[in-house]
Enzyme design. Structure first.
Site, mmCIF file in Angstrom:
data_model
loop_
_atom_site.group_PDB
_atom_site.id
_atom_site.type_symbol
_atom_site.label_atom_id
_atom_site.label_comp_id
_atom_site.label_asym_id
_atom_site.label_seq_id
_atom_site.Cartn_x
_atom_site.Cartn_y
_atom_site.Cartn_z
ATOM 1 N N GLU A 209 89.053 -35.405 46.271
ATOM 2 C CA GLU A 209 88.961 -34.981 44.870
ATOM 3 C C GLU A 209 89.895 -33.805 44.642
ATOM 4 O O GLU A 209 90.019 -32.927 45.496
ATOM 5 C CB GLU A 209 87.546 -34.503 44.522
ATOM 6 C CG GLU A 209 86.475 -35.554 44.544
ATOM 7 C CD GLU A 209 85.108 -34.954 44.180
ATOM 8 O OE1 GLU A 209 85.058 -33.916 43.501
ATOM 9 O OE2 GLU A 209 84.103 -35.542 44.606
ATOM 10 N N GLU B 114 79.288 -34.798 48.864
ATOM 11 C CA GLU B 114 79.198 -33.371 49.202
ATOM 12 C C GLU B 114 77.836 -32.983 49.777
ATOM 13 O O GLU B 114 77.111 -32.167 49.208
ATOM 14 C CB GLU B 114 79.543 -32.520 47.980
ATOM 15 C CG GLU B 114 80.980 -32.713 47.533
ATOM 16 C CD GLU B 114 81.435 -31.736 46.443
ATOM 17 O OE1 GLU B 114 80.555 -31.209 45.731
ATOM 18 O OE2 GLU B 114 82.641 -31.531 46.311
HETATM 19 C C1 GLA Z 1 82.513 -31.941 43.034
HETATM 20 C C2 GLA Z 1 81.788 -33.266 42.949
HETATM 21 C C3 GLA Z 1 82.240 -34.111 41.782
HETATM 22 C C4 GLA Z 1 82.473 -33.282 40.546
HETATM 23 C C5 GLA Z 1 83.468 -32.187 40.862
HETATM 24 C C6 GLA Z 1 83.830 -31.331 39.670
HETATM 25 O O1 GLA Z 1 83.578 -31.911 43.884
HETATM 26 O O2 GLA Z 1 81.857 -34.014 44.116
HETATM 27 O O3 GLA Z 1 81.250 -35.086 41.550
HETATM 28 O O4 GLA Z 1 81.278 -32.735 40.110
HETATM 29 O O5 GLA Z 1 82.909 -31.348 41.831
HETATM 30 O O6 GLA Z 1 84.812 -30.370 40.001
#
Ligand code: GLA
Ligand code: ZN
Length: 675
Positions: free
Chosen positions: A312, A156
């Site tokens: 994710e 991210e």
């Molecule tokens: C983000 C991060 C993950 C985790 C999630 C939790 O998307 O990339 O590492 O912290 O949030 O929702």
């Protein structure tokens, strides 16, 4: 339609999770249990190593790859594949202690201490060297490991840094952009205003509460720089991982509607786009959220025009909102299949096994603290995996759209800076609202960038395109002239790419002629205020923004029915070349745009994948090799019955023929048709 797989060596839909086995290194029997559970969950992929730097290089220059060696072999032996991460999203303590320059500086010029994650300076030469060294070693060691099917760059990417190195890099970026001519900057940014003229590039600081945020051109160029520098950092990561096996595709996980980076530019060097989706399901605006999630799936798909990855999503719940509801039975699988319906070739979760400690210990995960598979969430994930296996042939297939919505980050930033009404801009929400009209009808939409080719589309929606950027107005003109239908709204083409207003009447750069209107004034309404608009004898409501527009050749299709501008146009259409250019002068509360666009869709003969869909139900299709895969998604908490599929397909879960469908509460069904 040729299939495009994430990695042709593994031509399947992926089902897996962020997997952080290094947290369990003291109990390696758990690693074997994870492999058993991975198979029980019908999973075939693990994203590994995302936050592993402190384990991989415990002391400077001392590397230990043993856990990765073991895990990659184990996952492969269990039939799975790995998306291997570069660990640049978080770094070890020793590095921050020895080289403080790797840490970010805040807008108020405070250097961060070692803390949290995602807080590195993208410019720091030391950090770049350390990342290159780490990535090169990972590439050499694992680039040809049979388990590895893709690289997961960092995590991210986001944020800004105001350290002296970043400020200097910003000045260099501007020197390049303005041919080293400070007068060109002064002109482009209109700095004579408030005596803000610059004598040299050295005087330029990024916009912060301590400096200057009133120069819109500066604000815009700073944001462009942040994207440029992040991309440059990412490209260096890519170059390093390519030294191993250049054929392994690279991705990085993007975020829903992230404001700080121009994802169109950031995604250019990637092979595959992936994103992290965490909708706040079961909130009062559940359907709106479903449609909005669809908007972002469409936007991410269109960045590379090939299947993307849902990198994710949360099994059960997330843990970072004020209230974190559990997903109701069915919702996990429905949300997963929604991604696939829009073009994802994966369903992946954060995370595989719940951490025992720290801030994410109560975040949803596939394997709970109880440690076994007899949980509601595990069963749900296993069920999703079972469905994915049954529809595996969807992998690599394409989405086809006749409608496009233009969404642009630079425009978003510029719209937000414009000061005529500060609280009601809602650019992103407006784009999502136009998209929702099509979502409700089961009509596929491409969410495109201004550089894309407009010609494949029959209908091009241009919400609030205040700063179209160089060359876009000419493209819109050519598109309409050649027979396309454009539907633009208020705030069309008011400024150029450095945020200077067009002179000679809005919309600028010849669009006045294309749309056949001149926008003289803009009224801003208080949040609860409404205006009335009539179209074909029906009354509609308007809010937030109302333009007072004169026609210059366009036909009036709707007009204001209240306020001092009653009787002036609310919707116009202009014939231009062989096409039509519509202009909506005000923001509506959805009913108006639905009516106006329905009439246009009728005219263009654009129909939904399934017709007459009930509220909260939508449909999408993917295509390949003469086959159409139809997804019907029910976001209601009750079954919908008797949906006419418009032909006889095969229910891909049961193998039975079907021409109508009953879709249970919070679920989706997938049908195969010979196209
Ligand atoms: C983000 C991060 C993950 C985790 C999630 C939790 O998307 O990339 O590492 O912290 O949030 O929702
Ligand atoms: Zn910096």
């Amino acid at each position: 339609m040729e299939r495009k797989y994430v990695n042709p060596s593994f031509p399947h839909l992926l089902h897996g999770a962020d997997y952080n086995p290094e947290q369990w290194a003291e109990t390696p029997e758990i690693w074997d249990e994870d492999m058993r559970l991975m198979q029980a969950a019908n999973a075939n992929e693990m994203s590994v190593g995302i936050f592993s730097w402190a384990v991989l290089e415990p002391r400077e220059g001392e590397y230990d790859f043993s856990f990765l060696d073991t895990i990659l072999d184990k996952v492969y032996a269990a039939g799975g594949r790995v998306i291997l991460a570069t660990p640049s999203g978080a770094r070890p303590h020793w590095m921050a202690d020895k080289y403080p320059e790797v840490l970010r500086v805040t807008p108020t010029r405070d250097r961060m201490s070692f803390s949290t994650r995602h807080n590195h300076c993208m410019t720091s030469p030391v950090y770049r060297v350390k990342v290159r060294e780490m990535n090169t070693r990972l590439a050499a060691r694992y680039g040809n490991h049979p388990a590895v099917i893709a690289w997961h760059l960092s995590n991210e990417y986001g944020g800004e840094c105001f350290c002296p190195l970043c400020c200097a890099a910003f000045r260099d970026f501007l020197r390049e952009r303005y041919n080293n001519d400070i007068e060109a900057v002064n002109r482009a940014w209109w700095t004579t205003f408030w005596s803000h003229r610059y004598d040299s590039f050295e005087q330029i600081d990024p916009p912060t509460p301590l400096t200057d945020t009133s120069i819109h051109g500066l604000n815009l160029d700073w944001k462009r720089f942040v994207t440029h520098q992040t991309r440059n950092f990412m490209e260096a990561e890519i170059a390093a991982v390519r030294t191993g096996n250049p054929d392994i595709p690279v991705t990085t996980n993007l975020m829903t509607g992230y404001y700080g980076l121009d994802y169109h530019k950031l995604s250019e060097p990637l092979d595959i786009v992936s994103w992290d989706s965490y909708p706040d399901w079961h909130s009062p605006e559940h359907f709106i959220l479903a449609a909005k999630t669809g908007f972002w799936h469409d936007a991410f798909r269109c960045m590379k025009r090939r299947p993307f990855l849902l990198m994710e999503s949360a099994p059960g719940t997330i843990n970072w909102r004020d209230v974190n509801k559990l997903k109701r039975p069915g919702m996990d699988t429905l949300g997963s299949l929604q991604a696939v319906a829009h073009g994802s070739d994966s369903v992946q979760y954060f995370q595989w096994r719940k951490s025992r400690g720290s801030v994410e210990k109560f975040h949803g995960a596939v394997v709970d603290h109880v440690g076994h598979e007899n949980t509601r969430i595990f069963r749900t994930v296993a069920h999703t995996g079972e469905v994915l296996k049954k529809i595996d042939e969807v992998a690599g297939s394409t989405v086809i759209s006749r409608v496009a919505i233009l969404f642009d980050w630079e425009n978003w930033w510029a719209v937000d800076d414009a000061r005529f009404s500060c609280i009601n801009k809602k650019y992103r929400e407006t784009c999502e609202a136009y998209h929702r009209v099509f979502w409700k009808k089961g009509i596929s939409v491409d969410v495109i960038r201004k550089e894309d080719d407009f010609s494949p589309y029959d209908l091009l929606i241009l919400p609030m395109l205040y700063m179209p950027g160089k060359g876009t107005a000419a493209k819109i003109r050519a598109y309409v002239e050649a027979g396309g239908t454009a539907y633009a709204t208020y705030m069309l083409n008011m400024v150029n790419e450095t945020d200077l207003c067009h002179l000679g009447g809005f919309p600028g750069e010849g669009l006045r002629e294309v749309f056949g209107i001149w926008n003289e004034e803009i009224d801003a309404l208080k949040p609860a205020e409404r205006v009335h608009v009539t179209m074909d004898g029906t009354d509609y409501e308007g809010c937030d923004v109302c333009e007072i527009v004169h026609t210059e050749g366009a036909e009036i299709l709707a007009e204001y029915a209240s306020e001092f501008y009653a009787g002036t146009p609310a919707l116009t259409v202009n014939r231009f070349g062989s096409g039509r250019a519509y202009y909506q002068t005000f923001r509506d509360t959805d009913a108006f745009k639905e009516a106006a666009l329905s009439a246009i869709l009728e005219k263009l003969g654009i129909r939904g994948e399934v017709e007459a869909l009930p509220d909260g139900v939508t449909a999408h299709a993917r295509y390949a090799d003469g086959v159409r895969y139809l997804f019907v998604e029910n976001f209601n908490n009750e079954e919908v019955c008797g949906i006419d599929l418009g032909g006889t397909g095969t229910d891909m879960e049961t193998g039975e023929p079907a021409d109508t469908a009953n879709i249970p509460a919070f679920s989706a069904k997938i049908f195969r048709f010979n196209a």
